[in-house]
Scaffold this motif. Structure first.
Motif, PDB file in Angstrom:
ATOM      1  N   GLY A  11       0.820  -1.217   0.000  1.00 21.10           N
ATOM      2  CA  GLY A  11       0.000   0.000   0.000  1.00 21.10           C
ATOM      3  C   GLY A  11       0.843   1.252   0.000  1.00 21.10           C
ATOM      4  O   GLY A  11       2.051   1.203  -0.241  1.00 21.10           O
ATOM      5  N   ALA A  12       0.181   2.356   0.269  1.00 23.74           N
ATOM      6  CA  ALA A  12       0.882   3.642   0.222  1.00 23.74           C
ATOM      7  C   ALA A  12       2.019   3.669   1.244  1.00 23.74           C
ATOM      8  O   ALA A  12       1.954   2.996   2.268  1.00 23.74           O
ATOM      9  CB  ALA A  12      -0.097   4.765   0.527  1.00 23.74           C
ATOM     10  N   ILE A  70       0.358  15.437   1.502  1.00 24.36           N
ATOM     11  CA  ILE A  70       0.243  15.132   0.072  1.00 24.36           C
ATOM     12  C   ILE A  70       0.133  16.458  -0.683  1.00 24.36           C
ATOM     13  O   ILE A  70      -0.714  17.295  -0.362  1.00 24.36           O
ATOM     14  CB  ILE A  70      -0.979  14.227  -0.190  1.00 24.36           C
ATOM     15  N   ILE A 119       1.176 -10.219  -0.724  1.00 22.93           N
ATOM     16  CA  ILE A 119       0.381  -9.189  -0.034  1.00 22.93           C
ATOM     17  C   ILE A 119      -0.218  -8.184  -1.010  1.00 22.93           C
ATOM     18  O   ILE A 119       0.422  -7.772  -1.977  1.00 22.93           O
ATOM     19  CB  ILE A 119       1.222  -8.404   1.014  1.00 22.93           C
ATOM     20  N   PHE A 143      -2.180  -4.922   0.190  1.00 25.96           N
ATOM     21  CA  PHE A 143      -2.781  -4.170   1.281  1.00 25.96           C
ATOM     22  C   PHE A 143      -3.021  -2.723   0.851  1.00 25.96           C
ATOM     23  O   PHE A 143      -2.274  -2.169   0.042  1.00 25.96           O
ATOM     24  CB  PHE A 143      -1.871  -4.148   2.516  1.00 25.96           C
ATOM     25  N   ILE A 185      -4.374   3.069  10.743  1.00 26.02           N
ATOM     26  CA  ILE A 185      -3.437   4.205  10.793  1.00 26.02           C
ATOM     27  C   ILE A 185      -4.205   5.523  10.664  1.00 26.02           C
ATOM     28  O   ILE A 185      -3.687   6.524  10.194  1.00 26.02           O
ATOM     29  CB  ILE A 185      -2.310   4.077   9.738  1.00 26.02           C
ATOM     30  N   LYS A 189      13.804  -3.133  17.634  1.00 32.50           N
ATOM     31  CA  LYS A 189      15.219  -3.162  17.232  1.00 32.50           C
ATOM     32  C   LYS A 189      16.112  -2.911  18.433  1.00 32.50           C
ATOM     33  O   LYS A 189      16.618  -1.809  18.623  1.00 32.50           O
ATOM     34  CB  LYS A 189      15.436  -2.139  16.114  1.00 32.50           C
TER      35      LYS A 189
HETATM   36  C1  LIG Z   1       1.312   9.424  -2.543  1.00 33.34           C
HETATM   37  C2  LIG Z   1       0.455   8.238  -2.450  1.00 33.34           C
HETATM   38  C3  LIG Z   1      -0.907   8.597  -1.951  1.00 33.34           C
HETATM   39  C4  LIG Z   1      -1.813   7.405  -1.884  1.00 33.34           C
HETATM   40  C5  LIG Z   1      -3.091   7.746  -1.173  1.00 33.34           C
HETATM   41  C6  LIG Z   1      -4.024   6.581  -1.108  1.00 33.34           C
HETATM   42  C7  LIG Z   1      -4.092   5.973   0.217  1.00 33.34           C
HETATM   43  C8  LIG Z   1      -3.752   4.718   0.415  1.00 33.34           C
HETATM   44  C9  LIG Z   1      -3.786   4.227   1.786  1.00 33.34           C
HETATM   45  C10 LIG Z   1      -2.741   3.178   2.089  1.00 33.34           C
HETATM   46  O1  LIG Z   1      -2.387   2.362   1.317  1.00 33.34           O
HETATM   47  S1  LIG Z   1      -2.164   3.290   3.658  1.00 33.34           S
HETATM   48  C11 LIG Z   1      -1.063   1.917   3.791  1.00 33.34           C
HETATM   49  C12 LIG Z   1      -1.809   0.663   3.976  1.00 33.34           C
HETATM   50  N1  LIG Z   1      -0.887  -0.413   4.257  1.00 33.34           N
HETATM   51  C13 LIG Z   1      -0.578  -0.771   5.473  1.00 33.34           C
HETATM   52  O2  LIG Z   1      -1.062  -0.246   6.459  1.00 33.34           O
HETATM   53  C14 LIG Z   1       0.407  -1.908   5.575  1.00 33.34           C
HETATM   54  C15 LIG Z   1       1.236  -1.736   6.778  1.00 33.34           C
HETATM   55  N2  LIG Z   1       2.261  -2.748   6.862  1.00 33.34           N
HETATM   56  C16 LIG Z   1       2.062  -3.939   7.461  1.00 33.34           C
HETATM   57  O3  LIG Z   1       0.991  -4.289   7.900  1.00 33.34           O
HETATM   58  C17 LIG Z   1       3.273  -4.811   7.594  1.00 33.34           C
HETATM   59  O4  LIG Z   1       4.397  -4.019   7.473  1.00 33.34           O
HETATM   60  C18 LIG Z   1       3.340  -5.958   6.544  1.00 33.34           C
HETATM   61  C19 LIG Z   1       3.157  -5.417   5.157  1.00 33.34           C
HETATM   62  C20 LIG Z   1       2.261  -6.980   6.888  1.00 33.34           C
HETATM   63  C21 LIG Z   1       4.722  -6.639   6.628  1.00 33.34           C
HETATM   64  O5  LIG Z   1       4.942  -7.082   7.951  1.00 33.34           O
HETATM   65  P1  LIG Z   1       6.391  -7.631   8.395  1.00 33.34           P
HETATM   66  O6  LIG Z   1       6.248  -8.021   9.824  1.00 33.34           O
HETATM   67  O7  LIG Z   1       6.870  -8.615   7.430  1.00 33.34           O
HETATM   68  O8  LIG Z   1       7.379  -6.415   8.264  1.00 33.34           O
HETATM   69  P2  LIG Z   1       7.369  -5.021   8.998  1.00 33.34           P
HETATM   70  O9  LIG Z   1       8.457  -5.014  10.016  1.00 33.34           O
HETATM   71  O10 LIG Z   1       6.028  -4.647   9.455  1.00 33.34           O
HETATM   72  O11 LIG Z   1       7.731  -4.034   7.812  1.00 33.34           O
HETATM   73  C22 LIG Z   1       9.029  -4.056   7.191  1.00 33.34           C
HETATM   74  C23 LIG Z   1       9.474  -2.620   6.977  1.00 33.34           C
HETATM   75  O12 LIG Z   1       8.578  -1.984   6.052  1.00 33.34           O
HETATM   76  C24 LIG Z   1       8.006  -0.826   6.650  1.00 33.34           C
HETATM   77  N3  LIG Z   1       6.634  -0.693   6.129  1.00 33.34           N
HETATM   78  C25 LIG Z   1       5.702  -1.639   6.063  1.00 33.34           C
HETATM   79  N4  LIG Z   1       4.601  -1.176   5.469  1.00 33.34           N
HETATM   80  C26 LIG Z   1       4.857   0.106   5.157  1.00 33.34           C
HETATM   81  C27 LIG Z   1       4.101   1.125   4.526  1.00 33.34           C
HETATM   82  N5  LIG Z   1       2.875   0.912   4.064  1.00 33.34           N
HETATM   83  N6  LIG Z   1       4.682   2.316   4.377  1.00 33.34           N
HETATM   84  C28 LIG Z   1       5.941   2.560   4.806  1.00 33.34           C
HETATM   85  N7  LIG Z   1       6.723   1.626   5.407  1.00 33.34           N
HETATM   86  C29 LIG Z   1       6.167   0.421   5.579  1.00 33.34           C
HETATM   87  C30 LIG Z   1       8.068  -1.096   8.145  1.00 33.34           C
HETATM   88  O13 LIG Z   1       8.026   0.101   8.847  1.00 33.34           O
HETATM   89  C31 LIG Z   1       9.383  -1.802   8.263  1.00 33.34           C
HETATM   90  O14 LIG Z   1      10.366  -0.794   8.176  1.00 33.34           O
HETATM   91  P3  LIG Z   1      11.731  -0.917   8.966  1.00 33.34           P
HETATM   92  O15 LIG Z   1      12.436   0.367   8.730  1.00 33.34           O
HETATM   93  O16 LIG Z   1      12.434  -2.119   8.427  1.00 33.34           O
HETATM   94  O17 LIG Z   1      11.354  -1.109  10.398  1.00 33.34           O
END
Ligand SMILES: CCCCCC/C=C/CC(=O)SCCNC(=O)CCNC(=O)[C@H](O)C(C)(C)COP(=O)(O)OP(=O)(O)OC[C@H]1O[C@@H](n2cnc3c(N)ncnc32)[C@H](O)[C@@H]1OP(=O)(O)O
Length: 727
Positions: A60-61, A70, A98, A100, A128, A281
């Motif tokens: 996702g985003a 934005i 995935i 999402f 969120i 961490k």
């Molecule tokens: C400009 C664009 C505008 C678009 C507007 C439209 C709106 C859209 C809305 C959305 O899409 S909001 C996002 C929705 N998605 C989520 O909420 C997913 C959140 N993530 C998760 O649930 C989990 O991370 C996962 C995908 C299930 C993976 O889990 P896992 O345990 O394998 O790893 P993590 O430790 O959680 O994640 C690894 C690493 O990645 C970072 N991260 C995960 N998801 C995102 C994200 N969506 N955005 C930014 N970063 C993300 C997480 O913080 C970890 O980072 P690190 O630095 O390694 O700790």
């Protein structure tokens, strides 16, 4: 960001490429839109497959982008989903692992969706503080109907591929990488009209009792997280898909999305998301860290003491598919525990089946109940969960030392006792570690992982890994009385007792703190947990009971103010729900509905009279500030002592173990939002009025931060004096 290649002579492939999770940024959206246009205008392309690199479709985003804001001329996700949907060429989403949030919304813009068996789907934006702003609130209900779409969008829950197929969210699932199957599907449907596959042209399926259904659903959503905006906004957007044409529904979705985007709650919830990841961490002053130290495998574990906590720990281990030896001291307790664990596992099996997962507790040989310590000789880890009594714990660890193999780790489930004292009785203090679970242990996510002075980095890495396997949130903290969570809690509950003495009531304080966002107020929590738990601990500390020196003033200990109120309730066998009376009255022992108790109010009046206290009216502001600011103050103290590594760790503990409202980020985040100068000034005021309550004296670290101009929360750890940094 997006690669454009050929998958077959007439099939173009657009691959999202933003490692590791292909999150969607503004740059990604531009790249996608360019490639979609390229495919649309290329006459040799007859169909398009959209997939993700790195074995993932998209998470996702990029959530980090939301805090930056934005920009006005940013391409919207919905416009890209619409561009895909409007294409005359069929688009197939090949979903690996995935899809999402915005990732799923892009897939909903496609005409077909195919996924691998392991894939998961969800619109977690609600968690969120947002709603799916890329058309998801309008397309998903049109595809799978209101009840399931509403459930997915208002809870943010993930559904597995098998369920997604049943729901009609997917057209096909395959065992492995769906890419080849997507190309085949694309070739198979060449020439078929895409119009009927455009979700925007469909009607949301009608329900015979739609209005009544929506009414009920809204009530449920409002109860889900009282005070939190996003679930209700998600509801409103999905509701629009029932009553409004698609384009108007999209406008409504955008309006609500923008309202949430700039809200304080979205900021707090997104902070909480990253705080949980930051605080995992761990790092030690000697450089050992989550990156450098490997966990040892836990092939078999044991749990000693099968009371409520022990039972929950056993269930958590079995759910993680770890074989467990479950040990009790006598046959009667063993049989009680065996029945309770079996029933709990059966409920878990049902719940997991409903989620499309399996937990076959009948065929598996995961559990062995025993009275024999000899059965522990080959386990890799023991988690002791006997009564909270140092003598008993030491006896147990002495036995474990003799019986367990030298490399076995020994965890103690204590909520406050000294890990070093327990470790000192063993022949392997480096293998001893605190594992503080929260009740009910098979439900609550948090484990405080307590490092004793000899605990090895490998022991930490192993228990952190175990927490992950159990789908729990492990936070490494240092050893001190009460660790992090209960130290903060005791500052808070102490204030509630003092405020009770001064004139407030359990009903008033519970209401105020529930309105703040806690699921239950402090007195209801106390009745639920049992007042006797804290009482035993205070007896153990010599604060009450027979060990209290004669002549000790009733409302003073060591020159500090003390409230004997909870002790007196316990002396009257008012332990809370279990005895049918505590701070409230229940219809029977074990009853759950709290009623105001005239006895208690009468008792409080007499108590105040007996201690010459004038009952005063206390403002809501004072109740909130004294309870919350004293808790936060302890948090600053804990940071300055190096007991927690960062404010994010404290917040994660409070969010996952103590019912702090997630949309308020956590106590330390809350403090940073209220403003440190205000907290300091208020604490100073209350401390001046109550010089005998040391917990109201502002922590020197809070004072230092204010003097430094209240730097942002992420900088606080670097301002702790280096001699104090233990984590
Ligand atoms: C400009 C664009 C505008 C678009 C507007 C439209 C709106 C859209 C809305 C959305 O899409 S909001 C996002 C929705 N998605 C989520 O909420 C997913 C959140 N993530 C998760 O649930 C989990 O991370 C996962 C995908 C299930 C993976 O889990 P896992 O345990 O394998 O790893 P993590 O430790 O959680 O994640 C690894 C690493 O990645 C970072 N991260 C995960 N998801 C995102 C994200 N969506 N955005 C930014 N970063 C993300 C997480 O913080 C970890 O980072 P690190 O630095 O390694 O700790």
């Amino acid at each position: 960001m997006a690669e454009y290649v050929r998958g077959a002579p007439e099939v173009a492939v657009i691959r999202m490429c933003n490692p590791p999770l292909n999150t969607i940024s503004d740059v990604m959206l531009r790249a996608l839109s360019e490639e979609v246009n390229r495919a649309n205008i290329d006459p040799t392309v007859k169909a398009v497959v959209i997939c993700g690199a790195n074995g993932k479709f998209s998470a996702g985003a990029d959530i980090r982008g939301f805090s930056v804001g934005i920009e006005k001329n940013t391409l919207s996700l919905e416009s890209v989903a619409a561009l895909i949907e409007k294409s005359e060429k069929p688009f197939v989403a090949a979903i690996e692992d995935i899809a999402f949030g915005g990732g799923l919304e892009l897939a909903l813009g496609c005409h077909y969706r195919i996924a691998n068996m392991k894939a998961q789907f969800g619109l977690p934006e609600v968690k969120i503080g947002l709603l799916p702003g890329g058309g998801g609130t309008q397309r998903l209900p049109r595809l799978i109907g209101i009840p399931t779409a509403l459930d997915m969008i208002t809870t943010g829950k993930y559904v597995p591929a098998t369920e997604a197929l049943k729901l009609g969210l997917l057209d096909e699932i395959v065992e492995e990488n769906p890419f080849e199957a997507a190309i085949k599907l694309a070739r198979r449907i060449l020439g078929q009209p895409v119009g009927p596959r455009r979700l925007s042209l469909k009607q949301t399926p009608k329900l015979p009792n739609m209005e009544a259904f929506l009414h009920e659903a809204l009530l449920k959503v409002k109860k889900q997280a009282p005070g939190c905006l996003s679930p209700e906004m998600c509801f409103r957007a999905v509701e629009a898909s029932v009553y409004l044409p698609f384009a108007e529904g999209i406008r409504k979705e955008k309006e609500l999305f923008l309202l949430l985007l700039t809200s304080d709650q979205a900021k707090a919830l997104q902070y909480a998301f990253f705080a949980e990841r930051i605080s995992k961490k761990w790092m030690l002053p000697n450089g050992a860290s989550w990156k450098t130290v490997s966990p040892q495998p836990i092939r078999k574990a044991a749990v000693i003491g099968l009371g409520t906590m022990g039972q929950g720990i056993v269930v958590s281990l079995v759910k993680a598919k770890i074989p467990v030896v479950a040990l009790e001291k006598d046959k009667k307790h063993l049989e009680i525990a065996r029945k309770a664990i079996k029933a709990s596992l059966e409920r878990e099996t049902l719940r997991m089946q409903q989620k499309g997962k399996t937990l076959d507790i009948h065929k598996s040989k995961l559990l062995h109940f025993t009275l024999d310590f000899g059965a522990l000789k080959d386990v890799d880890l023991v988690i002791e969960a006997v009564f909270e009594d140092m003598v008993l714990k030491k006896e147990t660890f002495c036995k474990l030392s003799e019986i367990c193999k030298p490399e076995a780790f020994l965890g103690t489930n204590t909520s406050c006792l000294d890990i070093d004292e327990i470790a000192s009785i063993t022949n392997r203090p480096q293998q001893v570690i605190g594992t503080h679970f929260f009740s009910p242990a098979h439900v609550m996510k948090l484990i405080e992982i307590i490092r004793g002075q000899h605990t090895s980095p490998t022991a930490i890495a192993t228990i952190m890994n175990l927490a992950k396997m159990m789908d729990k949130c492990g936070i490494v903290v240092e050893n001190c009385f009460g660790f992090v969570g209960n130290r903060l809690l005791s500052s808070y509950t102490e204030q509630t007792y003092f405020l009770l003495e001064e004139g407030s009531t359990p009903e008033e304080m519970d209401k105020i703190l529930e309105e703040f966002g806690f699921k239950l107020g402090p007195f209801k929590v106390s009745d639920l947990a049992g007042l006797d738990v804290g009482w035993k601990s205070r007896i153990g500390q010599g604060l009450t009971g027979v060990n209290l020196p004669l002549g000790t003033p009733p409302r003073q200990r060591d020159g500090k103010r003390y409230s004997p109120l909870p002790d007196i309730l316990c002396e009257n066998r008012r332990y809370g729900q279990k005895t049918g009376k505590g701070w409230y009255l229940y219809d029977k022992p074990g009853g759950k509905i709290a009623k105001s108790d005239p006895w208690l109010h009468n008792f409080l009046q007499n108590y105040r009279k007996a201690h010459n206290m004038t009952t005063r009216t206390i403002t809501q502001e004072e109740i909130l500030e004294r309870c919350l600011y004293s808790l936060v103050n302890e948090g600053f103290q804990i940071l300055s002592e190096g007991i927690a590594s960062c404010p994010e760790a404290i917040d994660t503990i409070y969010l996952n173990g103590y019912g702090w409202p997630r949309h308020k980020g956590g106590p330390m985040f809350y403090a940073s939002e209220v403003g440190l100068p205000k907290i300091l000034t208020k604490l100073q005021k209350y401390a001046e009025a109550n010089p005998d309550i040391p917990k109201l004296q502002p922590s020197p670290f809070l004072q230092k931060l204010v003097t430094l101009g209240s730097p942002p929360l992420k900088n606080w750890p670097s301002l702790v004096s280096p001699q104090q940094s233990k984590l």
